[in-house]
Design an enzyme around this catalytic site. Structure first.
Site, mmCIF file in Angstrom:
data_model
loop_
_atom_site.group_PDB
_atom_site.id
_atom_site.type_symbol
_atom_site.label_atom_id
_atom_site.label_comp_id
_atom_site.label_asym_id
_atom_site.label_seq_id
_atom_site.Cartn_x
_atom_site.Cartn_y
_atom_site.Cartn_z
ATOM 1 N N HIS A 1 -29.466 15.424 -30.480
ATOM 2 C CA HIS A 1 -29.306 15.476 -29.248
ATOM 3 C C HIS A 1 -28.477 14.125 -28.663
ATOM 4 C CE1 HIS A 1 -31.082 19.903 -28.694
ATOM 5 N NE2 HIS A 1 -31.210 19.004 -29.828
ATOM 6 N N GLU B 1 -26.878 13.981 -26.347
ATOM 7 C CA GLU B 1 -27.039 13.656 -24.454
ATOM 8 C C GLU B 1 -28.694 13.177 -23.833
ATOM 9 O OE1 GLU B 1 -27.183 16.296 -26.710
ATOM 10 O OE2 GLU B 1 -28.837 17.416 -26.388
ATOM 11 N N CYS C 1 -27.374 20.420 -32.372
ATOM 12 C CA CYS C 1 -28.143 21.168 -32.837
ATOM 13 C C CYS C 1 -28.104 22.764 -32.772
ATOM 14 C CB CYS C 1 -29.565 20.810 -31.934
ATOM 15 S SG CYS C 1 -31.126 20.918 -32.816
HETATM 16 N N1 GLN Z 1 -33.931 25.747 -33.519
HETATM 17 C C1 GLN Z 1 -32.701 25.820 -33.099
HETATM 18 C C2 GLN Z 1 -32.539 27.193 -33.278
HETATM 19 O O1 GLN Z 1 -32.574 27.142 -34.652
HETATM 20 C C3 GLN Z 1 -32.436 24.483 -32.443
HETATM 21 C C4 GLN Z 1 -32.500 23.427 -31.942
HETATM 22 C C5 GLN Z 1 -32.352 22.861 -30.563
HETATM 23 O O2 GLN Z 1 -31.163 22.779 -30.226
HETATM 24 N N2 GLN Z 1 -32.771 21.394 -30.899
HETATM 25 O O3 GLN Z 1 -31.526 27.450 -33.024
#
Ligand code: GLN
Length: 191
Positions: free
Chosen positions: A171, A173, A80
């Site tokens: 994610h 994890e 992410c």
């Molecule tokens: N929206 C976050 C970003 O743009 C990422 C979200 C996340 O890591 N769950 O950095």
């Protein structure tokens, strides 16, 4: 061999990653300084807020050392915000990025109504789908020639691999599924 896996611990869900790595059999170490990158066999860049992670990495002198370690072949998983931090650009305003993964990401791409959702994703290399948790997740808007797409949602890449770099919009994890951390550790063992 016990794999020594670093987790960038500036912001975000680094504790969950450390726990997932330990469940997969690694020794997890939290990385907050350039010296913390020494002696690692693998590295995780966690989810969180990519602009904050980038700013803190810059402040702690970690951007160059991270870039060198990953470009030098350290097996790395970014999830992410970690995927955003690895990428070469976003579709939005400039922010601190490592530029080691040849993709352009669109942040918060799944839209505000569906801020967060879970779905089963078919992933290259795994027999059974991965239960994927998306939290204000990015997708990949542009992809370079050396990047392999491992999974897609609605036609948008959400998991990719480029050499020893793995990145997911979701994610791994946060679920009990150890296959993605195990894949990272396998890359470290292969050397
Ligand atoms: N929206 C976050 C970003 O743009 C990422 C979200 C996340 O890591 N769950 O950095």
């Amino acid at each position: 061999m016990t794999v020594r896996a670093g987790v960038l611990a500036l912001q975000g869900d680094f504790r969950e990653h450390a726990a997932a790595l330990e469940r997969a059999g690694a020794e997890a170490v939290l990385v907050r300084t350039p010296g913390g990158l020494e002696g690692l066999d693998a590295l995780v860049l966690p989810g969180g807020e990519s602009t904050t992670i980038g700013k803190l990495a810059d402040r702690f002198g970690l951007v160059g050392p991270l870039r060198d370690a990953i470009a030098g072949g350290l097996p790395t998983l970014g999830t992410c915000a970690g995927m955003i931090f690895l990428a070469r650009a976003t579709t939005g305003p400039p922010q601190v990025q490592l530029g080691v993964l040849d993709v352009v990401v669109e942040r918060n791409a799944f839209g505000r109504q569906v801020d967060s959702f879970e779905t089963d994703v078919v992933m290259e290399g795994f027999d059974d789908p991965v239960h994927a948790v998306f939290i204000r997740a990015p997708w990949i808007a542009e992809i370079g020639p050396d990047v392999e797409v491992l999974a897609e949602v609605d036609g948008h890449p959400v998991a990719v691999r480029q050499g020893r770099i793995l990145a997911t919009s979701f994610h791994p994890e946060l679920t009990g599924d150890g296959r993605i951390p195990t894949l990272l550790l396998a890359m470290a063992v292969e050397g």
